[in-house]
Design a protein around this motif. Structure first.
Motif, PDB file in Angstrom:
ATOM      1  N   PRO A 119       0.806  -1.226   0.000  1.00  0.00           N
ATOM      2  CA  PRO A 119       0.000   0.000   0.000  1.00  0.00           C
ATOM      3  C   PRO A 119       0.838   1.275   0.000  1.00  0.00           C
ATOM      4  O   PRO A 119       0.481   2.260  -0.638  1.00  0.00           O
ATOM      5  CB  PRO A 119      -0.817  -0.121   1.292  1.00  0.00           C
ATOM      6  CG  PRO A 119      -0.874  -1.579   1.574  1.00  0.00           C
ATOM      7  CD  PRO A 119       0.442  -2.117   1.123  1.00  0.00           C
ATOM      8  N   HIS A 120       1.969   1.263   0.719  1.00  0.00           N
ATOM      9  CA  HIS A 120       2.792   2.464   0.845  1.00  0.00           C
ATOM     10  C   HIS A 120       3.922   2.500  -0.179  1.00  0.00           C
ATOM     11  O   HIS A 120       4.519   3.555  -0.422  1.00  0.00           O
ATOM     12  CB  HIS A 120       3.372   2.537   2.267  1.00  0.00           C
ATOM     13  CG  HIS A 120       4.074   3.817   2.577  1.00  0.00           C
ATOM     14  ND1 HIS A 120       5.431   3.879   2.821  1.00  0.00           N
ATOM     15  CD2 HIS A 120       3.622   5.091   2.674  1.00  0.00           C
ATOM     16  CE1 HIS A 120       5.775   5.131   3.074  1.00  0.00           C
ATOM     17  NE2 HIS A 120       4.708   5.886   2.986  1.00  0.00           N
TER      18      HIS A 120
ATOM     19  N   TYR B 222       1.335  -2.989  17.776  1.00  0.00           N
ATOM     20  CA  TYR B 222       0.946  -1.592  17.703  1.00  0.00           C
ATOM     21  C   TYR B 222      -0.257  -1.499  16.775  1.00  0.00           C
ATOM     22  O   TYR B 222      -0.485  -2.350  15.917  1.00  0.00           O
ATOM     23  CB  TYR B 222       2.106  -0.717  17.195  1.00  0.00           C
ATOM     24  CG  TYR B 222       2.781  -1.254  15.961  1.00  0.00           C
ATOM     25  CD1 TYR B 222       2.368  -0.876  14.681  1.00  0.00           C
ATOM     26  CD2 TYR B 222       3.839  -2.160  16.069  1.00  0.00           C
ATOM     27  CE1 TYR B 222       2.969  -1.377  13.552  1.00  0.00           C
ATOM     28  CE2 TYR B 222       4.454  -2.669  14.930  1.00  0.00           C
ATOM     29  CZ  TYR B 222       4.018  -2.280  13.683  1.00  0.00           C
ATOM     30  OH  TYR B 222       4.619  -2.790  12.562  1.00  0.00           O
ATOM     31  N   SER B 223      -1.043  -0.467  16.954  1.00  0.00           N
ATOM     32  CA  SER B 223      -2.284  -0.311  16.200  1.00  0.00           C
ATOM     33  C   SER B 223      -2.008   0.338  14.841  1.00  0.00           C
ATOM     34  O   SER B 223      -1.264   1.324  14.747  1.00  0.00           O
ATOM     35  CB  SER B 223      -3.285   0.536  16.991  1.00  0.00           C
ATOM     36  OG  SER B 223      -4.447   0.765  16.242  1.00  0.00           O
ATOM     37  N   VAL B 224      -2.632  -0.198  13.780  1.00  0.00           N
ATOM     38  CA  VAL B 224      -2.478   0.335  12.428  1.00  0.00           C
ATOM     39  C   VAL B 224      -3.863   0.457  11.790  1.00  0.00           C
ATOM     40  O   VAL B 224      -4.339  -0.475  11.140  1.00  0.00           O
ATOM     41  CB  VAL B 224      -1.579  -0.566  11.562  1.00  0.00           C
ATOM     42  CG1 VAL B 224      -1.349   0.088  10.199  1.00  0.00           C
ATOM     43  CG2 VAL B 224      -0.251  -0.845  12.242  1.00  0.00           C
ATOM     44  N   PRO B 225      -4.546   1.596  11.948  1.00  0.00           N
ATOM     45  CA  PRO B 225      -5.875   1.757  11.334  1.00  0.00           C
ATOM     46  C   PRO B 225      -5.833   1.687   9.810  1.00  0.00           C
ATOM     47  O   PRO B 225      -6.701   1.111   9.178  1.00  0.00           O
ATOM     48  CB  PRO B 225      -6.322   3.146  11.816  1.00  0.00           C
ATOM     49  CG  PRO B 225      -5.472   3.429  13.018  1.00  0.00           C
ATOM     50  CD  PRO B 225      -4.166   2.752  12.760  1.00  0.00           C
ATOM     51  N   ASP B 226      -4.793   2.294   9.212  1.00  0.00           N
ATOM     52  CA  ASP B 226      -4.635   2.295   7.759  1.00  0.00           C
ATOM     53  C   ASP B 226      -3.138   2.257   7.464  1.00  0.00           C
ATOM     54  O   ASP B 226      -2.391   3.135   7.889  1.00  0.00           O
ATOM     55  CB  ASP B 226      -5.263   3.542   7.138  1.00  0.00           C
ATOM     56  CG  ASP B 226      -5.058   3.610   5.633  1.00  0.00           C
ATOM     57  OD1 ASP B 226      -4.060   4.207   5.196  1.00  0.00           O
ATOM     58  OD2 ASP B 226      -5.907   3.050   4.909  1.00  0.00           O
ATOM     59  N   GLU B 227      -2.687   1.246   6.719  1.00  0.00           N
ATOM     60  CA  GLU B 227      -1.254   1.028   6.549  1.00  0.00           C
ATOM     61  C   GLU B 227      -0.569   2.177   5.808  1.00  0.00           C
ATOM     62  O   GLU B 227       0.487   2.650   6.223  1.00  0.00           O
ATOM     63  CB  GLU B 227      -1.004  -0.282   5.805  1.00  0.00           C
ATOM     64  CG  GLU B 227       0.472  -0.590   5.623  1.00  0.00           C
ATOM     65  CD  GLU B 227       0.725  -1.999   5.117  1.00  0.00           C
ATOM     66  OE1 GLU B 227       1.853  -2.278   4.662  1.00  0.00           O
ATOM     67  OE2 GLU B 227      -0.210  -2.831   5.186  1.00  0.00           O
TER      68      GLU B 227
END
Length: 717
Positions: free
Chosen positions: A350-351, A422-427
């Protein structure tokens, strides 16, 4: 009197016999060391070093073993003792290691002062000086970042961790199941670890429950059947969740010779694992830590194979036309890879970025996690992703799942790796903030290779241009990697606008810092050979016949190695990009075989020669020229040895205009007889594109009207 003389004779004889046994003891220790069996190597080095504290080789190897087996206090004390001894071969390296262990313990000011004193020493190796300066930069970076709150949080996954190593968590995208490696005692048979105390690691699979608990489902679908008595771990699923690629070290060497395998989910059971082909699992190399693009056609992994930049490097390979066939691996270049170790890659589709761990870039201590982002992975912007993901200890195995990310670190326990989340709402948004956030600017790493000519992966292997080429080239359409890469960050918002101004500020800071560091450098530096500086044999287009200078180079290598201890000569064979993949692999194999056969004819044992056919060298095709392709058609001579070898390496130059060896000698003010000696007797005028071997300083400037080298080729065109 006779009794006294007899007693002296006995003592002298015993000491003589013991002295004769020391090389054998060291040889046994080196054998364990080379196979990464550091615990087994320790008793051998301890025995020698206990008897003779002036055997600095044994002491240095012992300290390295302590460090590798996480016995940091013993390692620090041993390095300190060796560094305080009078000047010797291992003194500067021991000082560097001693400072680095202090940095690991967050003693940044002390470590910085030791690095500074090391930089002032007149006999420090330039490569070590460069590492010391990077470590000083890391000390400043760590102190600065510790004072900032970036609103990112990581937490231990207490319900998954044990008192043993737990690391390398990955998630199955099809169902969210978590797989990780552990050295805890499982139900199956496991051998004892050869690097750390305890058992060799196996893999476990857990299902995440809605109440925040986890359920061990390793036996479901017979996933636990992938484990052996040896080491398994660090894997990745494909996007469909029905294929799993992972590291396996199953062989008689114990923890050495690791390979990448894959298993497929068939009839609700995981199949018997298969080893990926030799382009992934190259002989006599450690091949680990697979990461897959979401499209499944690109595999990233770490390997210490010859032809890298030192230690373990990040490599990538493209999927072939059929099933699990993979093409020759490509080194990710000098910006990402260093003379130290780069491991545990994670590719974010995605990134459009590559995340990996390294102990060779500017960092806080131990292994840090870095991100590479840009139009090209061979000339990217490089970032240390900072606290709380990095610490002064070892931070590795970065991975992002559906909504949770994972990493592994020993920052809490100091002795074993634990799993963190760790939290990742949107990569894409998460990584964009992590890379380009306003507080992250100081984490950008300014590589000395950043502005070098590089391979742009947007057009990499596309070959959609009309280029001039000599010798009737055949251009074949190949895979287009454009779908893999996305050079944009977050569109709009403040991140993109802040990044440009932040880079300007960072550039100014870096310049002032570089100037400050330069003041600590010795006035005179000894010349040295880099990891890339090896003898090269060049070939004609579509040919594998040895030229006369190549025969001289091989003969010189053979003669130089006589009487020296070496393990293997690796012949890294390449072609240019013209032609199909398989044709180029076959051609490079023939070139390597020709060189091997010549070494055998000189008397070198066949078992000490390894041909590694790499196919296309894949030079920068956007800046393509036939001179560049001449340089790609080559075999590189790499020598593996437990000790430093004395080798003379000639500099290869390519002629741009017709010249004889006499004219070359005249233009470069060299002895004609020596030039003939280095290249074989040849009184003819040599045509453009011919390679010539010369022993000249690396920094000697050559007239680009006549001579082309790796250093000046793009200054010419």
């Amino acid at each position: 009197m006779k009794k006294v003389l007899f007693f002296i004779f006995i003592i002298t004889s015993v000491n003589s016999l013991y002295a004769q046994s020391i090389p054998k003891i060291l040889e046994l220790g080196d054998e364990q060391f080379e196979n990464n069996r550091f615990l087994e190597a320790i008793p051998y080095y301890e025995k020698v070093y206990a008897v003779n504290k002036r055997n600095y080789y044994a002491g240095y190897q012992l300290a390295i073993c302590y460090e590798q087996t996480l016995q940091f206090e013993k390692a620090e004390q041993t390095f300190k003792t060796i560094s305080e001894a009078p000047e010797h071969e291992y003194q500067t390296k021991s000082i560097y290691k001693y400072a680095t262990l202090n940095k690991r313990n967050s003693h940044f000011d002390l470590a910085d002062s030791i690095y500074l004193e090391l930089a002032k020493m007149p006999n420090v190796e330039p490569s070590l000086l460069e590492l010391a300066n990077q470590q000083r930069e890391g000390c400043l970076l760590a102190k600065r970042e510790q004072e900032q709150n970036r609103n990112f949080k990581t937490e231990l996954i207490k319900k998954l961790n044990s008192n043993f190593h737990d690391y390398g968590a990955t998630e199955n995208p099809a169902n969210g199941n978590i797989v990780f490696a552990t050295s805890r005692n499982l139900s199956g048979e496991q051998y004892k670890g050869s690097q750390f105390s305890g058992l060799l690691p196996d893999m476990m699979m857990y299902e995440m429950k809605g109440n925040g608990n986890y359920s061990n489902i390793s036996g479901r679908q017979k996933f636990n059947k992938l484990n052996t008595k040896w080491s398994e771990g660090s894997g990745v699923f494909n996007a469909q969740g029905d294929k799993f690629y992972y590291t396996s070290c199953e062989n008689d060497q114990g923890n050495a010779g690791c390979k990448i395998k894959f298993s497929q989910l068939k009839d609700d059971k995981w199949s018997n694992p298969m080893v990926l082909n030799d382009f992934i699992n190259e002989a006599n190399s450690e091949n680990k830590h697979p990461s897959l693009s979401v499209s499944g056609d690109t595999l990233f992994f770490s390997s210490d194979r010859p032809g890298g930049h030192g230690g373990s490097d990040i490599w990538m390979s493209l999927r072939g036309d059929e099933g699990e066939t993979w093409l020759p691996a490509i080194n990710m270049g000098k910006v990402i890879n260093t003379p130290e170790n780069e491991i545990t890659p994670y590719y974010s589709s995605p990134h459009g970025s590559l995340i990996f761990s390294s102990n060779g870039h500017v960092g806080y201590g131990g292994y840090d996690i870095y991100g590479a982002k840009g139009n090209s992975f061979f000339s990217p912007d490089l970032f240390n992703i900072g606290f709380p993901f990095n610490s002064t200890w070892d931070d590795t195995y970065f991975f992002i799942g559906d909504s949770i990310g994972y990493l592994s670190s020993n920052k809490e326990n100091k002795e074993v790796l634990d799993l963190y989340k760790y939290s990742v709402p949107d990569e894409k948004l998460f990584l964009s903030l992590l890379f380009a956030g306003e507080l992250m600017v100081d984490g950008q790493i300014m590589s000395k290779y950043r502005d070098a000519g590089s391979i742009d992966l947007v057009t990499f292997r596309a070959e959609d241009y009309e280029g001039y080429a000599l010798f009737q080239p055949v251009v074949v359409k190949k895979k287009d990697l454009r779908k893999l890469f996305n050079s944009s960050a977050v569109e709009g918002g403040t991140i993109a606008s802040n990044l440009e101004s932040a880079r300007v500020e960072r550039s100014a800071k870096t310049k002032s810092r570089v100037e400050a560091i330069a003041e600590t450098k010795p006035v005179e530096l000894k010349s040295y050979e880099s990891a890339d500086d090896v003898e090269r044999l060049y070939f004609d287009y579509s040919d594998f016949i040895l030229r006369e200078p190549s025969k001289v180079a091989l003969k010189n290598l053979y003669e130089r190695l006589q009487g020296q201890s070496y393990t293997r000569v690796n012949l890294l064979a390449y072609s240019d990009y013209l032609g199909s993949d398989q044709v180029n692999v076959d051609l490079s194999q023939k070139r390597g075989n020709t060189a091997k056969e010549y070494l055998i004819s000189l008397g070198m044992p066949s078992e000490k020669i390894e041909v590694l056919a790499r196919g296309e060298l894949r030079s920068d095709q956007e800046r393509d020229h036939w001179f560049r392709r001449v340089m790609d058609r080559r075999v590189e001579l790499h020598v593996d040895s437990p000790q430093q070898l004395e080798l003379s390496i000639a500099k290869n130059i390519i002629l741009r205009k017709p010249l004889s060896l006499d004219e070359i000698a005249q233009k470069l003010n060299l002895d004609p007889e020596k030039v003939y000696q280095w290249n074989g007797s040849n009184s003819e005028v040599l045509t453009p594109g011919t390679s010539v071997r010369l022993y000249i300083p690396n920094n000697q400037k050559l007239d680009s009207k006549y001579f082309i080298t790796e250093d000046n080729i793009w200054d010419v065109f």
